[in-house]
Motif scaffolding. Sequence first.
Motif, PDB file in Angstrom:
ATOM      1  N   LEU A 119       0.764  -0.989   0.064  1.00 37.70           N
ATOM      2  CA  LEU A 119      -0.314   0.055  -0.459  1.00 37.70           C
ATOM      3  C   LEU A 119       1.014   1.216  -0.099  1.00 37.70           C
ATOM      4  CD1 LEU A 119      -2.712  -0.969   2.056  1.00 37.70           C
ATOM      5  CD2 LEU A 119      -3.449   0.007  -0.042  1.00 37.70           C
ATOM      6  N   ILE A 120       2.150   1.231   0.576  1.00 37.01           N
ATOM      7  CA  ILE A 120       3.119   2.663   0.522  1.00 37.01           C
ATOM      8  C   ILE A 120       4.020   2.612  -0.504  1.00 37.01           C
ATOM      9  CG2 ILE A 120       4.409   3.257   2.065  1.00 37.01           C
ATOM     10  CD1 ILE A 120       3.043   2.438   4.248  1.00 37.01           C
ATOM     11  N   ARG A 121       3.928   3.435  -1.389  1.00 36.89           N
ATOM     12  CA  ARG A 121       5.089   2.805  -2.215  1.00 36.89           C
ATOM     13  C   ARG A 121       6.161   4.060  -2.461  1.00 36.89           C
ATOM     14  NH1 ARG A 121       3.128   8.434  -6.655  1.00 36.89           N
ATOM     15  NH2 ARG A 121       2.709   9.785  -5.253  1.00 36.89           N
ATOM     16  N   ALA A 122       5.830   4.930  -1.084  1.00 38.40           N
ATOM     17  CA  ALA A 122       7.170   5.744  -0.552  1.00 38.40           C
ATOM     18  C   ALA A 122       7.247   5.784   0.437  1.00 38.40           C
ATOM     19  CB  ALA A 122       7.261   6.526  -1.636  1.00 38.40           C
ATOM     20  N   ALA A 123       8.088   5.602   1.247  1.00 40.57           N
ATOM     21  CA  ALA A 123       8.388   6.054   2.744  1.00 40.57           C
ATOM     22  C   ALA A 123       9.750   7.158   2.677  1.00 40.57           C
ATOM     23  CB  ALA A 123       9.127   5.008   3.199  1.00 40.57           C
ATOM     24  N   VAL A 124       9.706   8.407   2.791  1.00 38.18           N
ATOM     25  CA  VAL A 124      10.781   9.322   3.354  1.00 38.18           C
ATOM     26  C   VAL A 124      10.586   9.943   4.259  1.00 38.18           C
ATOM     27  CG1 VAL A 124       9.360   9.643   0.385  1.00 38.18           C
ATOM     28  CG2 VAL A 124       8.411  11.373   2.614  1.00 38.18           C
ATOM     29  N   PRO A 125      12.425  11.058   4.268  1.00 37.40           N
ATOM     30  CA  PRO A 125      12.430  11.075   5.725  1.00 37.40           C
ATOM     31  C   PRO A 125      11.696  13.060   5.922  1.00 37.40           C
ATOM     32  CG  PRO A 125      13.964  11.882   4.501  1.00 37.40           C
ATOM     33  CD  PRO A 125      12.902  10.805   3.612  1.00 37.40           C
ATOM     34  N   PRO A 126      11.178  13.618   6.940  1.00 40.53           N
ATOM     35  CA  PRO A 126      10.640  14.333   7.385  1.00 40.53           C
ATOM     36  C   PRO A 126      11.095  15.778   6.345  1.00 40.53           C
ATOM     37  CG  PRO A 126      11.486  13.942   9.124  1.00 40.53           C
ATOM     38  CD  PRO A 126      11.531  12.715   8.348  1.00 40.53           C
ATOM     39  N   SER A 127      12.284  15.797   6.183  1.00 41.36           N
ATOM     40  CA  SER A 127      12.630  16.707   5.128  1.00 41.36           C
ATOM     41  C   SER A 127      12.438  16.026   3.757  1.00 41.36           C
ATOM     42  CB  SER A 127      14.329  16.726   5.719  1.00 41.36           C
ATOM     43  OG  SER A 127      15.229  15.688   5.062  1.00 41.36           O
ATOM     44  N   ALA A 128      11.855  15.377   3.357  1.00 42.24           N
ATOM     45  CA  ALA A 128      12.216  14.871   2.186  1.00 42.24           C
ATOM     46  C   ALA A 128      11.245  16.015   1.763  1.00 42.24           C
ATOM     47  CB  ALA A 128      11.570  13.779   2.116  1.00 42.24           C
ATOM     48  N   ALA A 129      11.276  16.372  -0.164  1.00 38.81           N
ATOM     49  CA  ALA A 129      10.929  17.466  -0.945  1.00 38.81           C
ATOM     50  C   ALA A 129       8.997  17.404  -0.630  1.00 38.81           C
ATOM     51  CB  ALA A 129      11.423  18.144  -1.742  1.00 38.81           C
ATOM     52  N   ALA A 130       8.677  15.400  -1.051  1.00 40.12           N
ATOM     53  CA  ALA A 130       7.161  14.865  -1.213  1.00 40.12           C
ATOM     54  C   ALA A 130       6.944  15.467   0.185  1.00 40.12           C
ATOM     55  CB  ALA A 130       7.510  13.765  -1.538  1.00 40.12           C
ATOM     56  N   ALA A 131       5.392  15.095  -0.043  1.00 42.42           N
ATOM     57  CA  ALA A 131       3.939  15.452   0.964  1.00 42.42           C
ATOM     58  C   ALA A 131       4.038  13.984   1.115  1.00 42.42           C
ATOM     59  CB  ALA A 131       3.019  16.645   0.328  1.00 42.42           C
ATOM     60  N   GLY A 132       3.323  13.998   1.759  1.00 37.48           N
ATOM     61  CA  GLY A 132       2.844  12.776   2.538  1.00 37.48           C
ATOM     62  C   GLY A 132       1.373  12.803   2.982  1.00 37.48           C
ATOM     63  N   ALA A 206       5.328  -3.776   9.614  1.00 36.42           N
ATOM     64  CA  ALA A 206       5.542  -3.130   8.333  1.00 36.42           C
ATOM     65  C   ALA A 206       3.597  -3.949   7.939  1.00 36.42           C
ATOM     66  CB  ALA A 206       5.982  -4.217   7.262  1.00 36.42           C
ATOM     67  N   GLU A 207       3.056  -5.264   9.015  1.00 38.77           N
ATOM     68  CA  GLU A 207       2.072  -5.429   8.512  1.00 38.77           C
ATOM     69  C   GLU A 207       0.922  -4.656   9.159  1.00 38.77           C
ATOM     70  OE1 GLU A 207       2.360  -8.845  10.311  1.00 38.77           O
ATOM     71  OE2 GLU A 207       3.759 -10.438   9.048  1.00 38.77           O
ATOM     72  N   PHE A 208       1.368  -3.736  10.672  1.00 38.79           N
ATOM     73  CA  PHE A 208       1.045  -2.863  11.304  1.00 38.79           C
ATOM     74  C   PHE A 208       0.616  -1.856  10.347  1.00 38.79           C
ATOM     75  CE2 PHE A 208       1.669   1.097  13.337  1.00 38.79           C
ATOM     76  CZ  PHE A 208       0.273   0.792  14.195  1.00 38.79           C
ATOM     77  N   CYS A 209       1.822  -1.213   9.565  1.00 41.21           N
ATOM     78  CA  CYS A 209       1.555   0.108   8.816  1.00 41.21           C
ATOM     79  C   CYS A 209       0.219  -0.411   7.207  1.00 41.21           C
ATOM     80  CB  CYS A 209       2.604   0.007   8.441  1.00 41.21           C
ATOM     81  SG  CYS A 209       3.744   1.213   9.813  1.00 41.21           S
ATOM     82  N   ASP A 210       0.641  -1.512   6.787  1.00 40.10           N
ATOM     83  CA  ASP A 210      -0.302  -1.959   5.923  1.00 40.10           C
ATOM     84  C   ASP A 210      -1.479  -1.590   6.141  1.00 40.10           C
ATOM     85  OD1 ASP A 210      -0.007  -2.182   3.053  1.00 40.10           O
ATOM     86  OD2 ASP A 210      -0.549  -4.143   3.381  1.00 40.10           O
ATOM     87  N   GLN A 211      -2.008  -2.753   7.447  1.00 44.26           N
ATOM     88  CA  GLN A 211      -3.180  -3.012   7.736  1.00 44.26           C
ATOM     89  C   GLN A 211      -3.985  -1.381   7.831  1.00 44.26           C
ATOM     90  OE1 GLN A 211      -3.257  -5.388  11.318  1.00 44.26           O
ATOM     91  NE2 GLN A 211      -2.794  -7.052   9.820  1.00 44.26           N
ATOM     92  N   ALA A 212      -3.083  -0.098   8.342  1.00 44.36           N
ATOM     93  CA  ALA A 212      -3.639   0.955   9.234  1.00 44.36           C
ATOM     94  C   ALA A 212      -4.333   1.768   7.904  1.00 44.36           C
ATOM     95  CB  ALA A 212      -2.673   1.674  10.272  1.00 44.36           C
ATOM     96  N   ALA A 213      -2.964   1.566   6.767  1.00 45.44           N
ATOM     97  CA  ALA A 213      -2.914   1.988   5.739  1.00 45.44           C
ATOM     98  C   ALA A 213      -3.946   1.899   5.138  1.00 45.44           C
ATOM     99  CB  ALA A 213      -1.190   2.354   4.837  1.00 45.44           C
ATOM    100  N   ALA A 214      -4.205   0.948   4.476  1.00 44.59           N
ATOM    101  CA  ALA A 214      -5.524   0.138   3.786  1.00 44.59           C
ATOM    102  C   ALA A 214      -6.674   0.542   4.683  1.00 44.59           C
ATOM    103  CB  ALA A 214      -5.394  -1.462   3.940  1.00 44.59           C
ATOM    104  N   GLN A 215      -7.043   1.049   6.312  1.00 40.33           N
ATOM    105  CA  GLN A 215      -8.374   0.837   6.897  1.00 40.33           C
ATOM    106  C   GLN A 215      -8.730   2.947   6.202  1.00 40.33           C
ATOM    107  OE1 GLN A 215      -7.720  -0.136  10.738  1.00 40.33           O
ATOM    108  NE2 GLN A 215      -8.445  -1.862  10.168  1.00 40.33           N
ATOM    109  N   TRP A 216      -7.426   3.569   6.767  1.00 37.10           N
ATOM    110  CA  TRP A 216      -7.514   4.878   6.097  1.00 37.10           C
ATOM    111  C   TRP A 216      -7.921   5.357   4.810  1.00 37.10           C
ATOM    112  CZ3 TRP A 216      -4.512   7.971   2.669  1.00 37.10           C
ATOM    113  CH2 TRP A 216      -4.394  10.313   2.887  1.00 37.10           C
TER     114      TRP A 216
END
Length: 234
Positions: A119-132, A206-216
């Motif tokens: 579900l998550i295509r990119a994981a970026v640090p908070p200083s990255a230009a990309a928004a999340g 990873a499983e926790f983040c994927d499940q929570a992201a799917a619900q979101w």
Amino acid sequence: MIRHRRLRAVWLGAALGSALAAGACSALLPKPAPASTFYAVDGAPTRGGEPPVPARISPATGLTLIVNPPQAFAGFDSPHIVYLRQAHKPERFAHSLWVDTPARMLTPLIANAVLDGGLIRAAVPPSAAAAGELRLDTEIVRPQQEFWGRPSRVRFTLRATLLDEATRRVLATREFDESVAAPSDDPYGGVIAANRAVGDALQALAEFCDQAAAQWQAMQDKTGGREAGSRPPD
């Protein structure tokens, strides 16, 4: 002949005295400290069973997760490897250290782990230009080798909180606590067990983040990208 023997005795006595004096001086000199040994964490998972099948989501619709560097509890914010022989009494190995602080070692491992779900295509640090869309905060509660049983065990505890980046609303929180037996009761055995414990915790994360992201994502699809209960635009 007698004079020659006397000279030889004097020479042997002087040589022996010099050797003893040199030995005494070397004994007084400080001995060099033992060299330190450094260890790393790569976080390879060890749980049995098949790995989770990634969700079939195209990169265009995948989510971007902002991964904040982990925070470490007091006592675990240095490269020293911590062990316990008694509860509530942490100690440090004198010449065995991590190559970096646990938080810095885990930062890239966490970012890589959360990408495994799909579900998550990119994981970026908070200083990255990309928004999340989502943000992950983590805390290292404990990485320690415990010697109150045989074999000794390494306990690793990681606390994770997933938030909606736009609203700062907490979506889910969980604590991952792993305990792995060390193959030997020494620092290297603890390092091996620590890698296994970290790997298992990251797999669960990873499983926790994927499940929570799917619900979101399901909630976003249901409300058209609006928070549930919010007033629709005019």
